[in-house]
Write a protein that holds these residues in place. Sequence first.
Motif, PDB file in Angstrom:
ATOM      1  N   UNK A 186     -29.439  15.720 -14.480  1.00  0.00           N
ATOM      2  CA  UNK A 186     -28.830  15.518 -15.801  1.00  0.00           C
ATOM      3  C   UNK A 186     -27.390  15.046 -15.666  1.00  0.00           C
ATOM      4  N   UNK A 187     -26.660  15.597 -14.695  1.00  0.00           N
ATOM      5  CA  UNK A 187     -25.276  15.192 -14.484  1.00  0.00           C
ATOM      6  C   UNK A 187     -25.199  13.714 -14.088  1.00  0.00           C
ATOM      7  N   UNK A 188     -26.044  13.316 -13.139  1.00  0.00           N
ATOM      8  CA  UNK A 188     -26.041  11.923 -12.693  1.00  0.00           C
ATOM      9  C   UNK A 188     -26.474  10.988 -13.817  1.00  0.00           C
ATOM     10  N   UNK A 189     -27.522  11.367 -14.536  1.00  0.00           N
ATOM     11  CA  UNK A 189     -28.016  10.499 -15.600  1.00  0.00           C
ATOM     12  C   UNK A 189     -26.978  10.352 -16.721  1.00  0.00           C
ATOM     13  N   UNK A 190     -26.260  11.424 -17.013  1.00  0.00           N
ATOM     14  CA  UNK A 190     -25.209  11.337 -18.019  1.00  0.00           C
ATOM     15  C   UNK A 190     -24.096  10.391 -17.595  1.00  0.00           C
ATOM     16  N   UNK A 191     -23.744  10.424 -16.319  1.00  0.00           N
ATOM     17  CA  UNK A 191     -22.698   9.519 -15.830  1.00  0.00           C
ATOM     18  C   UNK A 191     -23.179   8.074 -15.826  1.00  0.00           C
ATOM     19  N   UNK A 192     -24.453   7.861 -15.504  1.00  0.00           N
ATOM     20  CA  UNK A 192     -25.004   6.506 -15.551  1.00  0.00           C
ATOM     21  C   UNK A 192     -24.983   5.975 -16.987  1.00  0.00           C
ATOM     22  N   UNK A 193     -25.368   6.814 -17.946  1.00  0.00           N
ATOM     23  CA  UNK A 193     -25.335   6.405 -19.352  1.00  0.00           C
ATOM     24  C   UNK A 193     -23.912   6.064 -19.810  1.00  0.00           C
ATOM     25  N   UNK A 194     -22.950   6.873 -19.381  1.00  0.00           N
ATOM     26  CA  UNK A 194     -21.563   6.601 -19.753  1.00  0.00           C
ATOM     27  C   UNK A 194     -21.088   5.283 -19.167  1.00  0.00           C
ATOM     28  N   UNK A 195     -21.423   5.031 -17.904  1.00  0.00           N
ATOM     29  CA  UNK A 195     -21.024   3.788 -17.260  1.00  0.00           C
ATOM     30  C   UNK A 195     -21.668   2.582 -17.938  1.00  0.00           C
ATOM     31  N   UNK A 196     -22.957   2.682 -18.243  1.00  0.00           N
ATOM     32  CA  UNK A 196     -23.650   1.577 -18.896  1.00  0.00           C
ATOM     33  C   UNK A 196     -23.097   1.312 -20.294  1.00  0.00           C
ATOM     34  N   UNK A 197     -22.736   2.366 -21.006  1.00  0.00           N
ATOM     35  CA  UNK A 197     -22.189   2.195 -22.355  1.00  0.00           C
ATOM     36  C   UNK A 197     -20.870   1.428 -22.320  1.00  0.00           C
ATOM     37  N   UNK A 198     -20.011   1.764 -21.357  1.00  0.00           N
ATOM     38  CA  UNK A 198     -18.732   1.048 -21.264  1.00  0.00           C
ATOM     39  C   UNK A 198     -18.941  -0.391 -20.807  1.00  0.00           C
ATOM     40  N   UNK A 199     -19.894  -0.618 -19.915  1.00  0.00           N
ATOM     41  CA  UNK A 199     -20.187  -1.986 -19.490  1.00  0.00           C
ATOM     42  C   UNK A 199     -20.779  -2.809 -20.632  1.00  0.00           C
ATOM     43  N   UNK A 200     -21.573  -2.160 -21.488  1.00  0.00           N
ATOM     44  CA  UNK A 200     -22.133  -2.870 -22.640  1.00  0.00           C
ATOM     45  C   UNK A 200     -21.015  -3.332 -23.579  1.00  0.00           C
ATOM     46  N   UNK A 201     -20.032  -2.457 -23.812  1.00  0.00           N
ATOM     47  CA  UNK A 201     -18.910  -2.850 -24.673  1.00  0.00           C
ATOM     48  C   UNK A 201     -18.091  -3.966 -24.014  1.00  0.00           C
TER      49      UNK A 201
END
Length: 326
Positions: A186-201
């Motif tokens: 869950x920790x890793x997946x949350x960090x991946x989601x955060x990284x992808x969200x910033x890259x999307x913006x």
Amino acid sequence: MITTYKTLNGRLEPSVGGDLSDLAAIVWIDLANPDAAEEDRLEAALAVDIPTHEDMQEIEPSSRLYSERGAVYLTAQIIATHDPNETEIAPVTFMLTPDRLITVRYHKPGSFDFFVEWAKVHDMGCSTGQTTLMALIETVVDRLADVIEGEARKLDGLTRAIFAAHRPSGKSSTLSALLQRIGRAEDLNGKVLESLSTLQRLLGYLGTPLTGEAGEILQGLNKGQVETLARDVRYLLEAATTQSHKVRFQLDATLGVINIRQSDIIKIFSVVAFVFLPPTLIASIYGMNFVHMPELKWPWGYPMAIGLMVLSALVPWLVFRAKKLL
């Protein structure tokens, strides 16, 4: 530390130490954990503002995607997987000027190291700051895709381990280890989601038609490549979200298995208490110190009391066995 990169036959040629004598040939300047002296030196040479570590940690979109003094500032959260059990996420600022790319970071993402090693021996078209930026972001996105794919395989094995622990032959001691693995997932997946969200913006900003100095700096970008990367990031976001739901299911399943095992233990104690209740009652009756108790004078009184206690315990035990409660 300042590392500069020039293009030689389509490949990047690094120069550690920050040699700024030939600025016209430098397409990428990488600042890794820079100190104040290195920031001042670069600001004086390039006439740009280098964001501080505190500035990079601002979460407002206006503080992460903007143009100022002839440079476009793009900040995204990039993960660094040092080992399978430890993942770090921190901001990386991509500064794009008309002449070159400047990156500022305070951690060591593996995607940067991989990009440098690959670009040193392969022609990735990094002839300008714009093309270097897109190649670097593409490598970051590819790295995130690899992380998601690897986690998907681990989650499949984790699901099998959870339901194996639920079997009668499963060991309860593995459940605590499974909870730790779920927490790391869950920790890793949350960090991946955060990284992808910033890259999307970030990619959304690059794909938006801009005017002024920002429009001029981004004019050399390959819009088709930007759209392709944005589409890849959207797909990875969907995949990471699906994995997030799967992790929550695994957590619920593990907690359910723990509750079932606890219920089984409590049931066993309840049955044992009920089985020994009648013998305890008989022993309590014949342990009373009344003078007039006829059975005390019987020659077979003691064997009779023992037999009653055994029988009163055996009958409930057989009933529970017949109803498959044991």
